[in-house]
Design a protein around this motif. Structure first.
Motif, PDB file in Angstrom:
ATOM      1  N   THR A   1      83.568  14.597  35.027  1.00 43.19           N
ATOM      2  CA  THR A   1      82.429  14.274  36.271  1.00 43.19           C
ATOM      3  C   THR A   1      82.846  15.010  37.390  1.00 43.19           C
ATOM      4  OG1 THR A   1      83.555  12.288  36.838  1.00 43.19           O
ATOM      5  CG2 THR A   1      82.021  12.016  34.976  1.00 43.19           C
TER       6      THR A   1
ATOM      7  N   GLY B   1      81.525  14.148  41.396  1.00 42.50           N
ATOM      8  CA  GLY B   1      80.817  13.099  42.164  1.00 42.50           C
ATOM      9  C   GLY B   1      81.272  13.754  43.709  1.00 42.50           C
ATOM     10  N   GLN B   2      80.402  13.043  44.361  1.00 44.94           N
ATOM     11  CA  GLN B   2      80.401  13.175  45.785  1.00 44.94           C
ATOM     12  C   GLN B   2      80.898  11.624  46.396  1.00 44.94           C
ATOM     13  OE1 GLN B   2      76.928  14.387  47.842  1.00 44.94           O
ATOM     14  NE2 GLN B   2      78.125  15.239  49.600  1.00 44.94           N
ATOM     15  N   GLY B   3      82.135  11.814  47.095  1.00 42.43           N
ATOM     16  CA  GLY B   3      82.781  10.596  47.840  1.00 42.43           C
ATOM     17  C   GLY B   3      84.124  10.755  47.850  1.00 42.43           C
TER      18      GLY B   3
ATOM     19  N   ARG C   1      87.233   7.716  43.231  1.00 40.09           N
ATOM     20  CA  ARG C   1      86.393   7.432  41.846  1.00 40.09           C
ATOM     21  C   ARG C   1      85.524   6.438  42.053  1.00 40.09           C
ATOM     22  NH1 ARG C   1      87.796   7.408  35.996  1.00 40.09           N
ATOM     23  NH2 ARG C   1      89.289   9.066  36.049  1.00 40.09           N
TER      24      ARG C   1
ATOM     25  N   SER D   1      84.138   5.001  44.675  1.00 42.22           N
ATOM     26  CA  SER D   1      83.038   5.022  45.758  1.00 42.22           C
ATOM     27  C   SER D   1      82.165   6.542  45.505  1.00 42.22           C
ATOM     28  CB  SER D   1      83.637   4.891  47.168  1.00 42.22           C
ATOM     29  OG  SER D   1      84.137   6.333  47.444  1.00 42.22           O
ATOM     30  N   ALA D   2      82.583   7.251  44.563  1.00 44.41           N
ATOM     31  CA  ALA D   2      81.874   8.392  44.539  1.00 44.41           C
ATOM     32  C   ALA D   2      80.426   8.440  43.676  1.00 44.41           C
ATOM     33  CB  ALA D   2      82.653   9.586  43.733  1.00 44.41           C
ATOM     34  N   THR D   3      79.646   8.819  44.259  1.00 38.80           N
ATOM     35  CA  THR D   3      78.279   9.175  43.432  1.00 38.80           C
ATOM     36  C   THR D   3      78.085  10.374  42.659  1.00 38.80           C
ATOM     37  OG1 THR D   3      77.310   8.413  45.623  1.00 38.80           O
ATOM     38  CG2 THR D   3      75.783   9.332  43.915  1.00 38.80           C
ATOM     39  N   ALA D   4      77.810   9.982  41.337  1.00 43.13           N
ATOM     40  CA  ALA D   4      77.979  11.133  40.289  1.00 43.13           C
ATOM     41  C   ALA D   4      76.871  12.138  40.416  1.00 43.13           C
ATOM     42  CB  ALA D   4      77.967  10.371  38.984  1.00 43.13           C
ATOM     43  N   LEU D   5      77.524  13.305  40.436  1.00 43.07           N
ATOM     44  CA  LEU D   5      76.501  14.405  40.770  1.00 43.07           C
ATOM     45  C   LEU D   5      76.164  15.049  39.310  1.00 43.07           C
ATOM     46  CD1 LEU D   5      77.936  16.026  43.715  1.00 43.07           C
ATOM     47  CD2 LEU D   5      75.961  14.815  43.623  1.00 43.07           C
TER      48      LEU D   5
ATOM     49  N   THR E   1      90.563  14.662  44.321  1.00 42.01           N
ATOM     50  CA  THR E   1      89.574  14.611  45.262  1.00 42.01           C
ATOM     51  C   THR E   1      89.702  16.033  46.173  1.00 42.01           C
ATOM     52  OG1 THR E   1      89.701  12.468  45.676  1.00 42.01           O
ATOM     53  CG2 THR E   1      88.535  13.680  47.409  1.00 42.01           C
TER      54      THR E   1
END
Length: 146
Positions: free
Chosen positions: A47, A49-51, A54, A56-60, A129
């Motif tokens: 995956t 994600g942005q954040g 792991r 708190s990330a929003t999956a992209l 990250t």
């Protein structure tokens, strides 16, 4: 006496039936455990994600990757990703720390990459990250290129 003879006959029949069932079970070949063939399992979900982390990330984006017996999955460059992972023996740290020649700005817009699954029979749960998307794509990694 007639009852005793009947009881002995029924007991003998039960014993013979149990013995024949045991003999049939022993004669049957043992079934091998289904492990997917000769190859150790290698299947992961990757995956991006942005954040900051792991949690708190929003999956992209997400992709599946299977490397045994051949490279498959929803990953667009599955063959190249599996080849890179084989080169580093499944060490995702070496994949994410590969440095390229690209110069990136110092803006903090964190991108989190994860890999969860199994690599050659070994459980994998990896998170890294990057400071921003430029740093993520600056390396020479095809594993997280989807």
């Amino acid at each position: 006496m007639r009852y005793i003879t009947g009881a002995v006959a029924i007991g003998a029949a039960l014993v013979l039936g149990a013995l024949s069932t045991t003999a049939q079970a022993a004669a049957a070949p043992a079934q091998p455990a289904r492990t997917g063939g000769l190859y150790a399992p290698t299947e992961m979900v990757l995956t991006i994600g942005q954040g900051d982390s792991r949690a708190s990330a929003t999956a992209l984006r997400a992709a599946t990757l299977s490397c045994m017996p051949k490279a498959t999955g929803s990953h667009p460059y599955a063959q190249a990703a599996c080849a890179q992972l084989h080169t580093v023996a499944g060490d995702f740290t070496k994949v994410t720390e590969a440095q390229g020649q690209r110069i990136c700005n110092k803006i903090w817009a964190p991108i989190v990459v994860t890999a969860d699954g199994v690599w050659q029979g070994r459980r994998v749960s990896y998170t890294h990250t990057f400071a921003n998307s430029c740093e993520m794509t600056a390396g020479k990694s095809s594993v997280f290129e989807f």
